[in-house]
Design an enzyme around this catalytic site. Sequence first.
Site, PDB file in Angstrom:
ATOM      1  N   HIS A 114       0.812  -1.212   0.000  1.00  0.00           N
ATOM      2  CA  HIS A 114       0.000   0.000   0.000  1.00  0.00           C
ATOM      3  C   HIS A 114       0.853   1.274   0.000  1.00  0.00           C
ATOM      4  O   HIS A 114       0.573   2.203  -0.740  1.00  0.00           O
ATOM      5  CB  HIS A 114      -0.936  -0.029   1.209  1.00  0.00           C
ATOM      6  CG  HIS A 114      -1.873   1.123   1.239  1.00  0.00           C
ATOM      7  ND1 HIS A 114      -2.892   1.267   0.322  1.00  0.00           N
ATOM      8  CD2 HIS A 114      -1.925   2.212   2.048  1.00  0.00           C
ATOM      9  CE1 HIS A 114      -3.543   2.388   0.575  1.00  0.00           C
ATOM     10  NE2 HIS A 114      -2.969   2.983   1.608  1.00  0.00           N
ATOM     11  N   LYS A 165     -11.936  10.225  -4.001  1.00  0.00           N
ATOM     12  CA  LYS A 165     -12.590   9.586  -2.847  1.00  0.00           C
ATOM     13  C   LYS A 165     -12.158  10.281  -1.557  1.00  0.00           C
ATOM     14  O   LYS A 165     -10.996  10.637  -1.406  1.00  0.00           O
ATOM     15  CB  LYS A 165     -12.168   8.116  -2.787  1.00  0.00           C
ATOM     16  CG  LYS A 165     -12.716   7.330  -1.598  1.00  0.00           C
ATOM     17  CD  LYS A 165     -12.199   5.889  -1.593  1.00  0.00           C
ATOM     18  CE  LYS A 165     -10.910   5.742  -0.835  1.00  0.00           C
ATOM     19  NZ  LYS A 165     -10.421   4.359  -0.742  1.00  0.00           N
ATOM     20  N   GLY A 168     -14.836  -3.708   0.566  1.00  0.00           N
ATOM     21  CA  GLY A 168     -15.446  -3.592  -0.770  1.00  0.00           C
ATOM     22  C   GLY A 168     -16.081  -2.232  -1.004  1.00  0.00           C
ATOM     23  O   GLY A 168     -16.607  -1.961  -2.085  1.00  0.00           O
ATOM     24  N   THR A 201     -14.843   0.852  -1.375  1.00  0.00           N
ATOM     25  CA  THR A 201     -14.245   1.690  -2.425  1.00  0.00           C
ATOM     26  C   THR A 201     -14.690   1.193  -3.800  1.00  0.00           C
ATOM     27  O   THR A 201     -15.187   1.965  -4.630  1.00  0.00           O
ATOM     28  CB  THR A 201     -12.699   1.633  -2.318  1.00  0.00           C
ATOM     29  OG1 THR A 201     -12.331   2.082  -1.015  1.00  0.00           O
ATOM     30  CG2 THR A 201     -12.026   2.478  -3.382  1.00  0.00           C
TER      31      THR A 201
END
Length: 296
Positions: free
Chosen positions: A134, A196, A228, A230
């Site tokens: 990440h 987002k 889930g 996103t």
Amino acid sequence: MSNRFVIAGPASQALAVQVGNILKVPVVETEAKKFPDGENYVRLNAEDEARFKDSEMIIIQTVDFPQNDHLMELFYLISIARRVGAKRIPVVVPYLAYSRQDKVFRPGEAISARLLLKLVEAAGATDFITVDIHAPEIFSEVRIPCHNLDPMPLLANHLKGRELVSPVVISPDKGSRDRSKKFADLLGAELVLFDKTRDRITGEIEMVGDVKLDGKDVAIADDIIATGGTMATALKIAKKAGARHLYALCTHALLIGNAQYKLGSIGCEIVGTNATSSPVSVVSVAPIIADHFKTA
Ligand code: R5P
């Protein structure tokens, strides 16, 4: 190095066998259990420890759920490799749990991902190899070489057999823009950027994406599908915008709670890699791990 072994950590047995087969090196089985008080136990299934002296022991152990057990097993495997006299101990952790705790988001927090990497180094790893982590920034705090392998070509290949119509790749947030751009290039697809924001306390997501997708096939390739949320939010926007087929691809399918339902009910196909174990982990990352060691 000629005297090389792959150690199949309990969390990555099938992947370790695949890597060992590609590299044509012996794969050593491990045994793991939990004592009645909850403590972890792991051992190499090998009576002759002397054969490991001065060898390279490539430990493959992902750290997905149950992450704390898999972490302890990883630390113990590294310490065993050290004790039996391995010269090199490259540690392959395809998915490192806690990797999203890479900075202080709210006062009073621990930077868990950075600490874990330091513990891997302190346990005796000589190299750290992971897949699509990440936040690669966490590598900066350790001295051992760290490698972040890219699974996007493997995921793109998986989609290439589908005869996509006017393919569009959506980047669901700022953090996934580079990955999405690469993925779009690999597919020869158009790239669309969404934005987002996530509430740090409730975890709720807000997403903005203004796009027309009539009759087009849409793919989203993220590093992680956890709840889930996103993916589902981005895919719903894409569906409303007229998309034909929807593909939710990720490196690390954690699929927590009702994530599969959430995504399945939008009508998308979910595809993940075997960096984690899940019902959708259909793309193997063994080739890129093996390639790393062929050139190492
Ligand atoms: C966020 O920055 C990550 O790249 C993923 O988009 C996120 O971790 C996915 O989590 P969830 O599936 O819970 O929305």
